[in-house]
Scaffold this motif. Structure first.
Motif, short mmCIF file in Angstrom:
data_model
loop_
_atom_site.label_atom_id
_atom_site.label_comp_id
_atom_site.label_asym_id
_atom_site.label_seq_id
_atom_site.Cartn_x
_atom_site.Cartn_y
_atom_site.Cartn_z
N VAL A 160 14.31 7.22 -14.22
CA VAL A 160 13.08 6.42 -14.23
C VAL A 160 12.24 6.76 -15.45
CG1 VAL A 160 10.96 5.89 -12.95
CG2 VAL A 160 13.11 6.31 -11.70
N LYS A 161 12.08 8.03 -15.72
CA LYS A 161 11.21 8.47 -16.81
C LYS A 161 11.67 7.99 -18.18
CE LYS A 161 9.47 12.60 -14.52
NZ LYS A 161 9.35 14.07 -14.62
N VAL A 162 12.98 7.90 -18.39
CA VAL A 162 13.46 7.42 -19.70
C VAL A 162 13.46 5.90 -19.78
CG1 VAL A 162 14.85 9.49 -20.15
CG2 VAL A 162 15.94 7.47 -19.15
N GLY A 163 13.09 5.24 -18.69
CA GLY A 163 12.98 3.79 -18.71
C GLY A 163 14.27 3.05 -18.44
N TYR A 164 15.22 3.71 -17.82
CA TYR A 164 16.48 3.03 -17.51
C TYR A 164 16.34 2.11 -16.30
CZ TYR A 164 21.25 2.02 -16.35
OH TYR A 164 22.40 1.35 -16.05
N MET A 165 15.60 2.56 -15.29
CA MET A 165 15.50 1.81 -14.05
C MET A 165 14.22 2.24 -13.34
SD MET A 165 18.42 1.83 -11.03
CE MET A 165 19.69 1.18 -12.10
N HIS A 166 13.57 1.30 -12.65
CA HIS A 166 12.38 1.62 -11.86
C HIS A 166 12.80 2.40 -10.60
CE1 HIS A 166 9.31 -0.63 -14.03
NE2 HIS A 166 10.28 -1.49 -14.32
N ALA A 167 11.88 3.17 -10.06
CA ALA A 167 12.15 4.05 -8.91
C ALA A 167 12.71 3.27 -7.72
CB ALA A 167 10.89 4.80 -8.51
N ASP A 168 12.10 2.16 -7.37
CA ASP A 168 12.57 1.41 -6.20
C ASP A 168 13.99 0.88 -6.41
OD1 ASP A 168 11.53 -0.36 -8.14
OD2 ASP A 168 10.98 -1.86 -6.64
N GLU A 169 14.31 0.47 -7.63
CA GLU A 169 15.66 0.00 -7.93
C GLU A 169 16.67 1.14 -7.79
OE1 GLU A 169 15.84 -2.82 -11.55
OE2 GLU A 169 14.08 -1.54 -11.87
N LEU A 170 16.32 2.30 -8.34
CA LEU A 170 17.23 3.44 -8.30
C LEU A 170 17.47 3.89 -6.87
CD1 LEU A 170 18.90 5.58 -9.73
CD2 LEU A 170 16.80 6.94 -10.02
N LEU A 171 16.43 3.97 -6.08
CA LEU A 171 16.60 4.40 -4.69
C LEU A 171 17.49 3.44 -3.89
CD1 LEU A 171 12.99 5.66 -4.01
CD2 LEU A 171 15.07 7.06 -4.10
N LYS A 172 17.47 2.17 -4.24
CA LYS A 172 18.35 1.19 -3.56
C LYS A 172 19.81 1.36 -3.98
CE LYS A 172 14.81 -2.32 -3.02
NZ LYS A 172 14.30 -3.62 -3.51
N LYS A 173 20.03 1.93 -5.15
CA LYS A 173 21.39 2.08 -5.70
C LYS A 173 22.07 3.38 -5.29
CE LYS A 173 22.08 -1.62 -8.18
NZ LYS A 173 23.20 -2.49 -7.81
N LEU A 174 21.31 4.34 -4.77
CA LEU A 174 21.86 5.66 -4.46
C LEU A 174 21.92 5.92 -2.96
CD1 LEU A 174 19.95 7.91 -7.04
CD2 LEU A 174 22.25 6.95 -7.26
#
Length: 118
Positions: A71-85
């Motif tokens: 998230v911090k490097v700007g690859y993906m927003h937090a909500d998007e990442l949490l849905k993918k993991l």
């Protein structure tokens, strides 16, 4: 479903935050393992992270850089990442690490890392 078994695919002793901290750092895991796997996912596909197979535990510096760093490097927003993991472990003590990872991701500010996406 794609998966990363941290203990088998990456290191049985993940430690440190930055690449300079060594080859088992959170930044190495994020940039060389996690982001490439995320990039290879189909739109509705989930990435399973196996936390406890051959790993005794994790330091916060590794977890923050490895996961919240996405998230911090700007690859993906937090909500998007949490849905993918999704996280898997047989040792219930590792639920603590799953909770911490999710907490760190939720607290991360998109694009806040110095220099942005690497």
């Amino acid at each position: 479903m794609q998966r990363i078994n941290i203990g088998k695919d990456f290191s049985d002793h993940p430690i440190g935050r930055y690449r300079e901290d060594g080859p088992e750092s959170g930044q190495v895991f994020r940039d060389d393992y996690l982001i490439p796997k995320l990039e290879g996912l189909e739109s509705n596909e989930i990435l399973e992270i196996i936390l406890d197979d051959g790993v005794d535990g994790y330091g916060s510096s590794f977890l923050v850089e490895a996961f919240a760093g996405v998230v911090k490097v700007g690859y993906m927003h937090a909500d998007e990442l949490l849905k993918k993991l999704t996280f898997k472990y047989t040792d219930e003590d590792f639920s603590f690490f799953e909770d911490k990872i999710k907490e760190y991701i939720q607290e991360a500010h998109y694009g806040s890392a110095a220099g942005g996406r690497q």
